[in-house]
Motif scaffolding. Structure first.
Motif, PDB file in Angstrom:
ATOM      1  N   SER A   1      -4.954   3.138  -0.643  1.00 66.21           N
ATOM      2  CA  SER A   1      -5.542   3.446   0.661  1.00 66.21           C
ATOM      3  C   SER A   1      -5.742   2.175   1.480  1.00 66.21           C
ATOM      4  O   SER A   1      -5.951   1.086   0.917  1.00 66.21           O
ATOM      5  CB  SER A   1      -6.895   4.140   0.486  1.00 66.21           C
TER       6      SER A   1
ATOM      7  N   ALA B   1       0.832  -1.203   0.000  1.00 71.25           N
ATOM      8  CA  ALA B   1       0.000   0.000   0.000  1.00 71.25           C
ATOM      9  C   ALA B   1       0.873   1.262   0.000  1.00 71.25           C
ATOM     10  O   ALA B   1       0.596   2.220  -0.734  1.00 71.25           O
ATOM     11  CB  ALA B   1      -0.918  -0.002   1.220  1.00 71.25           C
ATOM     12  N   ARG B   2       1.929   1.265   0.799  1.00 69.95           N
ATOM     13  CA  ARG B   2       2.819   2.434   0.845  1.00 69.95           C
ATOM     14  C   ARG B   2       3.558   2.628  -0.477  1.00 69.95           C
ATOM     15  O   ARG B   2       3.711   3.749  -0.959  1.00 69.95           O
ATOM     16  CB  ARG B   2       3.832   2.282   1.980  1.00 69.95           C
TER      17      ARG B   2
END
Length: 412
Positions: free
Chosen positions: A53, A47-48
């Protein structure tokens, strides 16, 4: 279907499946299925990296399961028609390509496409299960299915630990590159040990084979009940393992990927459950095994709900959950592969569609419920899936689960 069944009897192997070959089947299945589960402890890192989100990151797991479901429908049934050896090796080689694509993805589109393809090709696991069931002697079929499934259990649980460890050392991309190397090595080994030119048991066309899958499940109440059980137990399974990383990676724990991955090793009790359940199914005790396992599954959520106040109780709950899920899973497979001997691949594929749907539902629902209701909400969701499975079993407990579905065969 009657002629296909008779053909299958003529081609039934007499020598059974050796212990060494069964072990190789189990190892290959474990490595392959791990590809589907690597992402679970890596969700926050992925996700990062891509700016996804937290509420939408469950899509990473869901897409893999969607690909897996499509493979179950369109690839696994080919095992009833084609040389299973070539089917296994071909899927293995293409899996290497998909793994490399995921590891080197620079955009969300490439990542999601690669994950879907990886899930699609990971159904080689089910081709191996059906292949093992076909090669095994009838009296040891449940044991063979249980042994291969033990490899699957190890692959699922070790995937989380290995993924966490490699991600801490070299980033999440190193996980998929390492798996690509292992898959390539396993393809080389399978090329040497798999039986050559096994005769398929069905003469149906591809379209007829696909059409027969829903017909088999909707006409045979035992198959349908076992499919619904698979959907619910793996919704429960996915609910827990998809959401576990979310509370453990935050305060008060702040665990690393490696530490979170260690929780997966606790569930290795499922290995013993898989082997034992297969042997009990060979002895005609599948219904008893299912009832006891579903009871343990529901009880496990009472312990799991103690997170974050008690890690020891959580660990006991993990053991019970994994043991129960794998015992029911092996019992289900042992029962269904015995009902129509020449349709084993399509039966396994159809059954695993229920599994994949349940896993996808659990993954998506768990992340959404956690975002709104926290860990207690996740625990209630898992308990609800478990209770629904007990209701399904209670409604179907009087059905005969013998080695041949004579009532359906006569009607076909």
């Amino acid at each position: 279907m009657q002629s296909a069944r008779e053909s299958g009897r003529r081609h039934q192997p007499d020598g059974g499946l050796s212990r060494g070959t069964t072990l190789i089947f189990a190892i290959a299945a474990g490595i392959s299925v791990a590809n589907v589960y690597f992402a679970q402890p890596l969700l926050d890192a992925i996700a990062r990296d891509f700016g996804i989100s937290p509420a939408a990151i469950g899509l990473v797991v869901t897409l893999t399961q969607v690909g897996y479901a499509l493979g179950l429908i369109f690839i696994v049934p080919l095992g009833d028609m084609l040389d299973s050896r070539r089917l296994v090796i071909g899927q293995g080689l293409l899996s290497v390509v998909a793994l490399v694509a995921v590891a080197t993805a620079k955009s969300e589109g490439v990542l999601f496409t690669g994950l879907a393809a990886m899930g699609l090709l990971a159904v080689v696991v089910q081709v191996l299960v059906a292949f093992a069931a076909t090669l095994a002697a009838p009296a040891e079929r449940g044991k063979a299915v249980g042994t291969v499934t033990s490899g699957v259990v190890i692959g699922i649980l070790a995937a989380r630990f290995v993924a966490g460890l490699l991600a801490d050392v070299g980033g999440w991309r190193a996980v998929y590159l390492t798996s690509a190397v292992l898959m390539a090595a396993m393809v080389g080994l399978l090329t040497r040990v798999l039986p050559r030119n096994p005769l398929p048991g069905s003469t149906d066309s591809y379209a007829e084979t696909l059409r027969s899958i829903p017909s088999l499940f909707f006409r045979d109440r035992v198959l349908l009940a076992r499919g619904l059980l698979a959907l619910l137990i793996f919704a429960t399974f996915s609910t827990f393992w998809t959401s576990l990383v979310l509370p453990l990676s935050k305060a008060p724990f702040n665990y690393s990927h490696t530490q979170i991955g260690l929780f997966g090793l606790v569930g290795l009790a499922g290995v013993a459950a898989a082997t034992g359940a297969g042997r009990l199914a060979d002895r005609g005790l599948g219904q008893w095994t299912t009832a006891l396992s579903l009871t343990l599954l529901l009880l496990s959520w009472g312990l799991i709900a103690f997170l974050p106040s008690s890690i020891p109780l959580l660990l006991i709950g993990v053991v019970l959950l994994d043991l129960a899920v794998q015992a029911v899973h092996v019992t289900n497979q042992s029962i269904i592969v015995a009902r129509y001997p020449t349709a084993r691949s399509r039966l396994v594929g159809g059954y695993m569609v229920f599994y994949s749907i349940g896993s996808a539902i659990g993954a998506s629902a768990a992340t959404m419920v956690y975002a709104h209701a926290g860990w207690h909400g996740v625990s209630m969701l898992g308990a609800a899936f478990s209770a629904a499975a007990m209701v399904i079993w209670a409604g179907a407990r009087q059905l005969t689960v013998g080695s041949e579905a004579t009532e359906c065969a006569n009607g076909s």
